[in-house]
Design a protein around this motif. Structure first.
Motif, PDB file in Angstrom:
ATOM      1  N   UNK A   1       0.823  -1.204   0.000  1.00 55.74           N
ATOM      2  CA  UNK A   1       0.000   0.000   0.000  1.00 55.74           C
ATOM      3  C   UNK A   1       0.859   1.257   0.000  1.00 55.74           C
ATOM      4  N   UNK A   2       1.906   1.276   0.828  1.00 48.84           N
ATOM      5  CA  UNK A   2       2.776   2.449   0.905  1.00 48.84           C
ATOM      6  C   UNK A   2       3.489   2.697  -0.425  1.00 48.84           C
ATOM      7  N   UNK A   3       3.950   1.622  -1.048  1.00 50.38           N
ATOM      8  CA  UNK A   3       4.652   1.762  -2.328  1.00 50.38           C
ATOM      9  C   UNK A   3       3.698   2.261  -3.407  1.00 50.38           C
ATOM     10  N   UNK A   4       2.494   1.709  -3.442  1.00 53.38           N
ATOM     11  CA  UNK A   4       1.549   2.101  -4.482  1.00 53.38           C
ATOM     12  C   UNK A   4       1.021   3.505  -4.249  1.00 53.38           C
ATOM     13  N   UNK A   5       0.887   3.894  -2.958  1.00 50.68           N
ATOM     14  CA  UNK A   5       0.505   5.272  -2.647  1.00 50.68           C
ATOM     15  C   UNK A   5       1.554   6.243  -3.171  1.00 50.68           C
ATOM     16  N   UNK A   6       2.828   5.842  -3.062  1.00 51.67           N
ATOM     17  CA  UNK A   6       3.917   6.684  -3.563  1.00 51.67           C
ATOM     18  C   UNK A   6       3.813   6.850  -5.080  1.00 51.67           C
ATOM     19  N   UNK A   7       3.543   5.727  -5.768  1.00 45.86           N
ATOM     20  CA  UNK A   7       3.407   5.791  -7.224  1.00 45.86           C
ATOM     21  C   UNK A   7       2.218   6.653  -7.609  1.00 45.86           C
ATOM     22  N   UNK A   8       1.112   6.556  -6.834  1.00 44.04           N
ATOM     23  CA  UNK A   8      -0.062   7.365  -7.113  1.00 44.04           C
ATOM     24  C   UNK A   8       0.240   8.843  -6.895  1.00 44.04           C
TER      25      UNK A   8
ATOM     26  N   UNK B   1       0.404  -4.359 -11.586  1.00 44.33           N
ATOM     27  CA  UNK B   1       0.174  -2.971 -11.156  1.00 44.33           C
ATOM     28  C   UNK B   1       1.447  -2.202 -10.818  1.00 44.33           C
ATOM     29  N   UNK B   2       2.442  -2.869 -10.246  1.00 43.48           N
ATOM     30  CA  UNK B   2       3.665  -2.155  -9.899  1.00 43.48           C
ATOM     31  C   UNK B   2       4.513  -1.847 -11.136  1.00 43.48           C
ATOM     32  N   UNK B   3       4.534  -2.764 -12.093  1.00 42.88           N
ATOM     33  CA  UNK B   3       5.275  -2.497 -13.334  1.00 42.88           C
ATOM     34  C   UNK B   3       4.649  -1.331 -14.087  1.00 42.88           C
ATOM     35  N   UNK B   4       3.340  -1.402 -14.289  1.00 40.67           N
ATOM     36  CA  UNK B   4       2.656  -0.351 -15.029  1.00 40.67           C
ATOM     37  C   UNK B   4       2.667   0.972 -14.262  1.00 40.67           C
TER      38      UNK B   4
ATOM     39  N   UNK C   1       8.063  -6.864  -6.148  1.00 39.26           N
ATOM     40  CA  UNK C   1       7.956  -5.412  -6.246  1.00 39.26           C
ATOM     41  C   UNK C   1       9.326  -4.801  -6.529  1.00 39.26           C
ATOM     42  N   UNK C   2      10.341  -5.265  -5.811  1.00 35.57           N
ATOM     43  CA  UNK C   2      11.703  -4.757  -6.008  1.00 35.57           C
ATOM     44  C   UNK C   2      12.185  -5.057  -7.433  1.00 35.57           C
TER      45      UNK C   2
ATOM     46  N   UNK D   1      10.378  -5.653 -10.230  1.00 35.10           N
ATOM     47  CA  UNK D   1       9.675  -4.865 -11.253  1.00 35.10           C
ATOM     48  C   UNK D   1      10.092  -3.395 -11.199  1.00 35.10           C
ATOM     49  N   UNK D   2      10.317  -2.866  -9.989  1.00 35.62           N
ATOM     50  CA  UNK D   2      10.729  -1.465  -9.850  1.00 35.62           C
ATOM     51  C   UNK D   2      12.113  -1.238 -10.453  1.00 35.62           C
ATOM     52  N   UNK D   3      13.056  -2.121 -10.125  1.00 32.16           N
ATOM     53  CA  UNK D   3      14.420  -1.992 -10.661  1.00 32.16           C
ATOM     54  C   UNK D   3      14.407  -2.140 -12.185  1.00 32.16           C
ATOM     55  N   UNK D   4      13.649  -3.137 -12.673  1.00 29.50           N
ATOM     56  CA  UNK D   4      13.599  -3.400 -14.118  1.00 29.50           C
ATOM     57  C   UNK D   4      13.004  -2.208 -14.874  1.00 29.50           C
TER      58      UNK D   4
END
Length: 790
Positions: A284-291, A463-466, A775-776, A778-781
């Motif tokens: 949730x925290x990571x996706x909130x950051x992306x949002x 969702x994290x990749x996109x 998550x790590x 997909x984020x790094x990639x």
């Protein structure tokens, strides 16, 4: 009918339940809500879920502050003579029943024309007729049916995100239970016989049982609710194996201590729930950051004309400050709330409210952000700076959302469903084997398999990749409406370009006039007419013409795909195609032309010499290897030979296309199975952009906003289009690699789980770690992908 449980909210009715129509309620409030639903034929609310409601709170006098106009103005995002719109935060939104009743508020109050729920943010956007009702009545209605809004003027003024405190509380309870249960388990772990006497052993075990109750029935309730709803809908979602694993651990542990067979697995149970919630909190925290990155940093590359000391300069919308004088042309979006200073305003607020009828405004009237001027040029004074998050919300308004294809989320859910079936099968087969081979390990194996193979990692990868790629694209001036557009972009096989304003540059084009000289008054009207238009040719011609006195036109009308009709005093000018202005001359002109007539007398034409965007030839040569390419232009065939030299030989060149012709061309190719990307300027191409699988608008210092488009590309980045499409395809590859990584992890984990070598508590630790690793990865990639794009 159960007399102890309230039919509306599910709470205990106590010793004196209230009976109505053979149903029982805990209080008059719940009974009143049922009566309201029953009178309005909305009792199917209770068919979606048992006791979905909330006890309505006493609200008499609570919202009297809504009588103050300044407070209502702060809480409404749009106000006109007939319509008001407010977005309210509803903490009680929790299930499909809530969505259903909140999106049917118009049946309870006919003055409410529309209500849209954002389930993730727990908000409802209510549109209502302010002549018949007001915001106070809407809030009272919501409170009466058990959905009291959370009203905070501070939150509304600063646009803070509401934190999901429920998850934090559940995580805290699970952590407390896990720590204390582990502490109480130490004596048996270390076999401290001197201390672990019979009288203390049972006490400690029942203490562990007591501590596990809030962990199971409070902290993990979301997994059970989700699993139940999935099974009720005949779907195996990703929470089914988790809920099953928790149930098995709890029941087995309770039986163990009740029958004195052992200390059970309460430590593993509490650890499982705690680490699950840690993973969920991290997600949730990571996706909130992306949002956050998406809402506040991915600004639209649209610009606005600012008037200062009589000079017109183009500035980006987020540079607008309170008090700035802004020029709004025909078909331009009003980016901020403002006061009308000059001009005839006819505002289309359909982007905001869905109402397509333009509203006439006069000097001194307030204009709201999101309206579109449809009758010439106006000047406004900005009342505040741009709230870019509001423009993002406007772009994604459900009024304009079109379900072009199933999103990648649906594909992920499909994979998760099959994954769940396989995992449950493995768990049951392995358990049956161990029951015959070594029954003491059977339950451990069953639980460990369910935990270790949870498909959460698969559900997170897309969702994290996109989400991260949306942020990266935004930083590179390629602004995409939502994540599903990236998947659609990766699937396209046909690309169609508009010509004027898309592959040609407005700034570098030149024009020559041929015909009867225009009088000073005609030149002034021409300049004033062009000033009000956003068409690429109009903007180019406006910049080319020498300075003339600007006059306030009596009438102005822009005919899409044809031209402009303007009148000032006794002069009427038509500017556009030869047919539109009434030119019967059949001379063939091989260049793009704009014709002029005055009082129905043909005067002459401007002949344009197009300047193509930097890198157009290289871009088309990159694209030709993978895609079918076509140019659809509303102009004549004068540029055919130039384009043949500039573009690959297989590029289709089709001219004299009206807006409806472009739409039909795309529709035909789609019927043949093509996945079409349309790239245009957002003006004449709105229908084609909406029809295509993906529509991209090219923006070049023009405040043209088209909700029909799926993405906006800054004109300076046009030459990088191939790289953006390529990156979208790479994003799909990243997701597939993350699926493979998750599969590899699950195979190894399942081996140790099935063979009885993996304790449930270890599996509970590894499961959220696997989600975090996805998550790590997909984020790094995606970040590496972003570096290559730069």
């Amino acid at each position: 009918m159960d007399t102890n449980t309230c039919y509306h909210c599910g709470d205990d009715c106590g010793k004196s339940p209230i009976s109505y129509q053979k149903k029982y309620f805990c209080c008059n409030g719940c009974k009143t809500v049922f009566e309201i639903f029953n009178e309005n034929d909305l009792t199917c609310y209770y068919d979606l879920q048992n006791a979905p409601g909330a006890i309505p709170k006493e609200v008499e006098g609570k919202y009297d502050f809504f009588s103050q106009e300044n407070i209502v103005e702060k809480l409404t995002e749009f106000r006109s003579d007939t319509i008001e719109i407010a977005t309210l935060y509803i903490p009680h939104i929790h299930c499909s029943s809530c969505i259903w009743i909140l999106e049917n508020l118009n049946k309870l109050n006919p003055s409410i024309t529309d209500s849209q729920v954002n389930f993730g943010k727990k908000t409802v956007r209510v549109t209502y007729k302010n002549e018949e009702t007001d915001l106070k009545s809407v809030v009272l209605l919501l409170s009466t049916i058990g959905y009291e809004p959370y009203i905070s003027l501070d939150d509304f003024s600063t646009k803070k995100n509401h934190i999901n405190r429920s998850l934090i509380y559940k995580l805290g309870v699970a952590g407390f239970g896990f720590g204390n249960i582990m502490f109480l388990s130490f004596p048996e772990y270390f076999e401290v016989n001197e201390f672990w006497l019979e009288q203390y052993k049972h006490l400690f075990r029942w203490l562990m049982f007591a501590l596990s109750l809030p962990v199971v029935f409070y902290s993990s309730q979301d997994y059970f609710i989700s699993a139940y709803k999935g099974l009720k809908s005949k779907l195996l979602n990703i929470d089914v194996p988790i809920a099953l694993g928790i149930s098995v651990l709890f029941i087995r542990s309770t039986v163990d201590i009740a029958l004195d067979l052992g200390s059970g697995f309460f430590d593993s149970l509490a650890g499982l729930v705690f680490f699950l919630l840690v993973g969920k909190f991290f997600q949730q925290k990571t996706y909130d950051f992306l949002s956050f990155e998406r809402d506040y940093k991915s600004y639209f590359p649209i610009a606005i004309t600012k008037i200062k000391n009589g000079e017109e300069t183009s500035v980006q919308v987020y540079d607008i400050e309170k008090g700035d004088r802004l020029l709004i042309r025909n078909e331009e979006l009003i980016p901020v709330d403002g006061i009308l200073i000059n001009g005839r305003a006819k505002i289309d607020y359909s982007f905001v409210s869905g109402e397509s009828q333009p509203v006439t405004k006069h000097s001194g009237d307030k204009l709201f952000a999101g309206g579109k001027q449809t009758s010439g040029v106006i000047e406004i004074e900005a009342l505040k700076s741009v709230e870019q998050s509001y423009l993002t919300q406007l772009w994604s308004n459900d009024v304009f959302n079109k379900n072009k294809e199933e999103s990648f989320k649906n594909i992920t859910n499909s994979i998760s469903k099959h994954f769940t079936i396989v995992i449950l099968s493995i768990a049951f087969i392995a358990t049956v084997f161990w029951l015959f081979y070594d029954a003491t390990k059977a339950m451990n194996v069953f639980t460990a398999v369910l935990i270790i193979a949870c498909p959460c990692a698969i559900a997170l990868s897309a969702p994290f990749t996109f989400g991260n790629l949306l942020r990266i694209f935004g930083n590179l001036k390629f602004y995409i409406k939502n994540a599903s557009v990236i998947e659609q972009l990766a699937q396209i096989d046909t690309i169609i370009f508009d010509k004027t304003g898309t592959i040609t540059s407005n700034k570098s084009s030149t024009a020559e006039y041929e015909g009867e000289l225009l009088s000073d008054s005609e030149t002034s009207i021409l300049k004033s007419s062009l000033r009000g238009s956003n068409h690429p040719l109009s903007r180019t011609l406006y910049d080319i013409l020498k300075a003339n006195d600007i006059v306030s036109l009596d009438t102005f009308e822009e005919h899409v795909g044809k031209g402009i009709e303007a009148k000032y005093k006794s002069k009427e000018l038509k500017i556009g195609s030869a047919q539109f202005v009434g030119n019967t001359n059949t001379d063939t002109i091989l260049n793009t032309t704009v014709h002029i007539s005055s009082n129905n007398t043909y005067k002459g034409k401007f002949i344009f010499y197009n300047s193509y965007r930097e890198g157009v030839s290289k871009l088309f040569n990159q694209l030709k290897k993978q895609f079918d390419l076509a140019i659809l232009s509303g102009d004549n065939e004068g540029e055919r030979e130039n384009l043949k030299k500039l573009l690959p030989s297989k590029t289709k060149l089709i001219f004299n296309q009206k807006p409806e012709d472009k739409l039909e061309y795309i529709k035909y190719h789609q019927s043949e199975g093509a996945k079409v990307l349309m790239i245009g300027d957002g003006l004449n191409d709105a229908g084609a952009l909406a029809q295509s699988d993906v529509g991209i608008v090219i923006s070049e210092d023009v405040n043209v906003f088209s909700p029909a488009c799926d993405a906006i590309l800054d004109a300076s980045k046009f030459k990088n289009l191939y790289n953006y499409i390529k990156a979208s395809k790479s994003a799909i590859s990243i997701i597939k690699w993350s699926f493979l990584l998750s599969f590899f992890y699950n195979v190894i984990g399942l081996y140790f789980a099935v063979t009885g070598q993996l304790a449930p508590v270890i599996a509970a630790i590894l499961m959220p770690l696997s989600s975090i690793s996805i998550v790590v990865f997909t984020t790094i990639a995606t970040n590496l992908l972003g570096r290559r794009l730069k």
